[in-house]
Every structure is written in C-alpha cells, then in structure tokens.
Design a protein around this motif. Structure first.
Motif, PDB file in Angstrom:
ATOM      1  N   GLN A  71      21.360   5.497   9.920  1.00  0.00           N
ATOM      2  CA  GLN A  71      21.465   4.872  11.230  1.00  0.00           C
ATOM      3  C   GLN A  71      20.468   3.705  11.293  1.00  0.00           C
ATOM      4  OE1 GLN A  71      21.014   8.004  14.221  1.00  0.00           O
ATOM      5  NE2 GLN A  71      21.482   9.454  12.599  1.00  0.00           N
ATOM      6  N   PRO A  72      20.905   2.507  10.898  1.00  0.00           N
ATOM      7  CA  PRO A  72      19.970   1.378  10.781  1.00  0.00           C
ATOM      8  C   PRO A  72      19.117   1.108  12.019  1.00  0.00           C
ATOM      9  CG  PRO A  72      22.108   0.795   9.878  1.00  0.00           C
ATOM     10  CD  PRO A  72      22.265   2.142  10.519  1.00  0.00           C
ATOM     11  N   LYS A  73      19.702   1.159  13.208  1.00  0.00           N
ATOM     12  CA  LYS A  73      18.920   0.887  14.415  1.00  0.00           C
ATOM     13  C   LYS A  73      17.855   1.957  14.632  1.00  0.00           C
ATOM     14  CE  LYS A  73      22.194  -1.903  17.008  1.00  0.00           C
ATOM     15  NZ  LYS A  73      22.967  -2.044  18.235  1.00  0.00           N
ATOM     16  N   ARG A  74      18.242   3.201  14.442  1.00  0.00           N
ATOM     17  CA  ARG A  74      17.277   4.302  14.621  1.00  0.00           C
ATOM     18  C   ARG A  74      16.203   4.239  13.539  1.00  0.00           C
ATOM     19  NH1 ARG A  74      18.263  10.564  13.861  1.00  0.00           N
ATOM     20  NH2 ARG A  74      16.234  11.296  14.570  1.00  0.00           N
ATOM     21  N   LEU A  75      16.601   3.936  12.300  1.00  0.00           N
ATOM     22  CA  LEU A  75      15.646   3.829  11.203  1.00  0.00           C
ATOM     23  C   LEU A  75      14.625   2.731  11.502  1.00  0.00           C
ATOM     24  CD1 LEU A  75      14.667   4.668   8.395  1.00  0.00           C
ATOM     25  CD2 LEU A  75      16.324   3.043   7.435  1.00  0.00           C
ATOM     26  N   ARG A  76      15.106   1.607  11.991  1.00  0.00           N
ATOM     27  CA  ARG A  76      14.199   0.511  12.348  1.00  0.00           C
ATOM     28  C   ARG A  76      13.199   0.953  13.417  1.00  0.00           C
ATOM     29  NH1 ARG A  76      14.383  -5.331  12.169  1.00  0.00           N
ATOM     30  NH2 ARG A  76      12.973  -6.132  13.740  1.00  0.00           N
ATOM     31  N   ALA A  77      13.681   1.674  14.419  1.00  0.00           N
ATOM     32  CA  ALA A  77      12.806   2.151  15.499  1.00  0.00           C
ATOM     33  C   ALA A  77      11.743   3.108  14.955  1.00  0.00           C
ATOM     34  CB  ALA A  77      13.627   2.829  16.591  1.00  0.00           C
ATOM     35  N   MET A 133       0.825  -1.179   0.000  1.00  0.00           N
ATOM     36  CA  MET A 133       0.000   0.000   0.000  1.00  0.00           C
ATOM     37  C   MET A 133       0.880   1.257   0.000  1.00  0.00           C
ATOM     38  SD  MET A 133      -2.888   1.095   2.828  1.00  0.00           S
ATOM     39  CE  MET A 133      -3.572  -0.521   2.852  1.00  0.00           C
ATOM     40  N   VAL A 134       1.805   1.286   0.932  1.00  0.00           N
ATOM     41  CA  VAL A 134       2.675   2.457   1.059  1.00  0.00           C
ATOM     42  C   VAL A 134       3.585   2.582  -0.159  1.00  0.00           C
ATOM     43  CG1 VAL A 134       4.506   3.502   2.455  1.00  0.00           C
ATOM     44  CG2 VAL A 134       2.577   2.385   3.572  1.00  0.00           C
ATOM     45  N   LEU A 135       4.108   1.464  -0.644  1.00  0.00           N
ATOM     46  CA  LEU A 135       4.977   1.500  -1.823  1.00  0.00           C
ATOM     47  C   LEU A 135       4.196   1.957  -3.054  1.00  0.00           C
ATOM     48  CD1 LEU A 135       7.074  -1.743  -1.256  1.00  0.00           C
ATOM     49  CD2 LEU A 135       7.765   0.630  -0.850  1.00  0.00           C
ATOM     50  N   ARG A 136       2.960   1.516  -3.177  1.00  0.00           N
ATOM     51  CA  ARG A 136       2.125   1.948  -4.308  1.00  0.00           C
ATOM     52  C   ARG A 136       1.865   3.453  -4.222  1.00  0.00           C
ATOM     53  NH1 ARG A 136      -1.110  -2.201  -7.014  1.00  0.00           N
ATOM     54  NH2 ARG A 136      -0.350  -4.217  -6.344  1.00  0.00           N
ATOM     55  N   ALA A 137       1.628   3.936  -3.005  1.00  0.00           N
ATOM     56  CA  ALA A 137       1.414   5.374  -2.820  1.00  0.00           C
ATOM     57  C   ALA A 137       2.677   6.140  -3.202  1.00  0.00           C
ATOM     58  CB  ALA A 137       1.020   5.667  -1.376  1.00  0.00           C
ATOM     59  N   ALA A 138       3.841   5.603  -2.803  1.00  0.00           N
ATOM     60  CA  ALA A 138       5.105   6.256  -3.146  1.00  0.00           C
ATOM     61  C   ALA A 138       5.341   6.257  -4.656  1.00  0.00           C
ATOM     62  CB  ALA A 138       6.259   5.553  -2.432  1.00  0.00           C
ATOM     63  N   ASP A 139       4.775   5.263  -5.358  1.00  0.00           N
ATOM     64  CA  ASP A 139       4.894   5.207  -6.814  1.00  0.00           C
ATOM     65  C   ASP A 139       3.897   6.126  -7.517  1.00  0.00           C
ATOM     66  OD1 ASP A 139       6.984   3.432  -6.751  1.00  0.00           O
ATOM     67  OD2 ASP A 139       5.725   1.645  -7.048  1.00  0.00           O
ATOM     68  N   ASP A 147       3.762  12.088   7.218  1.00  0.00           N
ATOM     69  CA  ASP A 147       4.058  12.774   8.479  1.00  0.00           C
ATOM     70  C   ASP A 147       5.394  12.319   9.062  1.00  0.00           C
ATOM     71  OD1 ASP A 147       1.637  14.083   8.243  1.00  0.00           O
ATOM     72  OD2 ASP A 147       0.599  12.850   9.749  1.00  0.00           O
ATOM     73  N   ALA A 148       5.803  11.086   8.782  1.00  0.00           N
ATOM     74  CA  ALA A 148       7.048  10.540   9.325  1.00  0.00           C
ATOM     75  C   ALA A 148       8.242  10.778   8.396  1.00  0.00           C
ATOM     76  CB  ALA A 148       6.884   9.047   9.577  1.00  0.00           C
ATOM     77  N   HIS A 149       8.022  11.427   7.267  1.00  0.00           N
ATOM     78  CA  HIS A 149       9.088  11.589   6.263  1.00  0.00           C
ATOM     79  C   HIS A 149      10.365  12.170   6.851  1.00  0.00           C
ATOM     80  CE1 HIS A 149      11.348  13.738   3.124  1.00  0.00           C
ATOM     81  NE2 HIS A 149      11.082  12.640   2.420  1.00  0.00           N
ATOM     82  N   ASP A 150      10.265  13.258   7.600  1.00  0.00           N
ATOM     83  CA  ASP A 150      11.467  13.903   8.127  1.00  0.00           C
ATOM     84  C   ASP A 150      12.206  12.997   9.111  1.00  0.00           C
ATOM     85  OD1 ASP A 150      10.906  16.104   6.586  1.00  0.00           O
ATOM     86  OD2 ASP A 150      10.003  17.258   8.220  1.00  0.00           O
ATOM     87  N   ARG A 151      11.457  12.293   9.965  1.00  0.00           N
ATOM     88  CA  ARG A 151      12.097  11.378  10.922  1.00  0.00           C
ATOM     89  C   ARG A 151      12.772  10.216  10.197  1.00  0.00           C
ATOM     90  NH1 ARG A 151       7.940   9.116  14.532  1.00  0.00           N
ATOM     91  NH2 ARG A 151       6.515   9.669  12.871  1.00  0.00           N
ATOM     92  N   LEU A 152      12.116   9.708   9.154  1.00  0.00           N
ATOM     93  CA  LEU A 152      12.705   8.610   8.371  1.00  0.00           C
ATOM     94  C   LEU A 152      13.965   9.076   7.644  1.00  0.00           C
ATOM     95  CD1 LEU A 152       9.359   7.224   6.965  1.00  0.00           C
ATOM     96  CD2 LEU A 152      10.952   5.927   8.409  1.00  0.00           C
ATOM     97  N   ALA A 153      13.897  10.251   7.034  1.00  0.00           N
ATOM     98  CA  ALA A 153      15.047  10.779   6.291  1.00  0.00           C
ATOM     99  C   ALA A 153      16.228  11.024   7.226  1.00  0.00           C
ATOM    100  CB  ALA A 153      14.657  12.062   5.569  1.00  0.00           C
ATOM    101  N   ALA A 154      15.957  11.521   8.441  1.00  0.00           N
ATOM    102  CA  ALA A 154      17.029  11.812   9.395  1.00  0.00           C
ATOM    103  C   ALA A 154      17.702  10.540   9.902  1.00  0.00           C
ATOM    104  CB  ALA A 154      16.482  12.613  10.576  1.00  0.00           C
ATOM    105  N   ALA A 155      17.002   9.406   9.814  1.00  0.00           N
ATOM    106  CA  ALA A 155      17.548   8.153  10.342  1.00  0.00           C
ATOM    107  C   ALA A 155      18.099   7.241   9.252  1.00  0.00           C
ATOM    108  CB  ALA A 155      16.464   7.422  11.127  1.00  0.00           C
TER     109      ALA A 155
END
Length: 138
Positions: free
Chosen positions: A45-51, A1-7, A34-42
């Motif tokens: 950093q694999p552990k932070r990105l996973r969180a 769903m999210v990947l289709r939206a991103a496409d 809404d989470a774009h900035d937090r995802l981009a900032a992480a």
C-alpha cells in the motif's frame, strides 16, 4: 545509516564511516526495528507505506519547555538585524534591536540577551568534514 545497518554493519563501523555518534546509530537502528511490523504490513500500500516511513523519520518529541519564539519571529529578528538601522544609528546594538522588535510587533517582549542568542545561533555552521560528496579534483 539505516541501509548499512540492514546490511549487517556494526553501529561502531557505521558511526566511524559516517562520522556520527555511535549512540545515534543505535537509536536509528532500534527505531527502524521497532517499525518493522508496520512497514511490512504496508508494503503493498504505497500511500500507507509512505505515511509509516514519514512517521519513523519524524523527530520524536523532546523534553523541556517549548521555545518562547516561533521560527517566523526568529527569522524576522534576524532579518531586522540585517537591515540598515534608521538614522542617527550607524549600527544595531542589542538594545536597539530589542526596542525595534517590540515596536514592530515582532514580539511583545524580548531581552537583549535573547537577541544576542538568536543572532549567534543564526550563523551558518560548516560541517567539519564533507558529508555528501567530495570533489574528484582533490
């Protein structure tokens, strides 16, 4: 769903393709935006990105009162109903299950109506359409 939206697919197209509600697609799209900035900032950093990803995927708090019974209690009640009842019983009634649930200390109190609701909700629900895979033999 999210990947289709991103496409770039529309919510309506995603919903019809996946057999889900269009409003739900919109909610997930907004959640990831809404989470774009937090995802981009992480990103580095694999552990932070996973969180961050786990936080985005986690269920949001829902309105209403919490349930009266824990998942463990519900499982114990369902397991009890699957047991052979003690003699002279030939089958469980809701009243028998209430009495046995309280006697075993599964719950301090419970109604026959609640027992019925728990047992009804415990039935496996089959999807109306196969969502994950379709046999190539069909």
């Amino acid at each position: 769903m999210v990947l289709r939206a991103a496409d770039g697919e529309t919510n309506k197209h995603i919903a019809s393709t996946l057999g889900v509600n269009e409003d739900g697609v919109g909610q997930w799209r907004r959640r990831w935006l809404d989470a774009h900035d937090r995802l981009a900032a992480a990103t580095d950093q694999p552990k932070r990105l996973r969180a961050v990803i786990e936080a985005v995927l986690a269920d949001r708090p829902r309105s209403g009162a919490p349930g009266d019974f824990t998942p463990e209690q519900i499982c114990q009640i369902i397991a009890l109903a699957c047991e052979t009842p003690p003699p002279p019983l030939t089958h469980w009634t809701r009243k028998d299950l209430v009495r046995e649930t309280i006697q075993r200390g599964i719950a301090p109190t419970i109604s026959a109506t609640t027992i019925g609701r728990i047992l009804k909700s415990g039935r496996p629900q089959a999807a109306s359409d196969p969502l994950l895979a379709q046999s190539q033999d069909s």
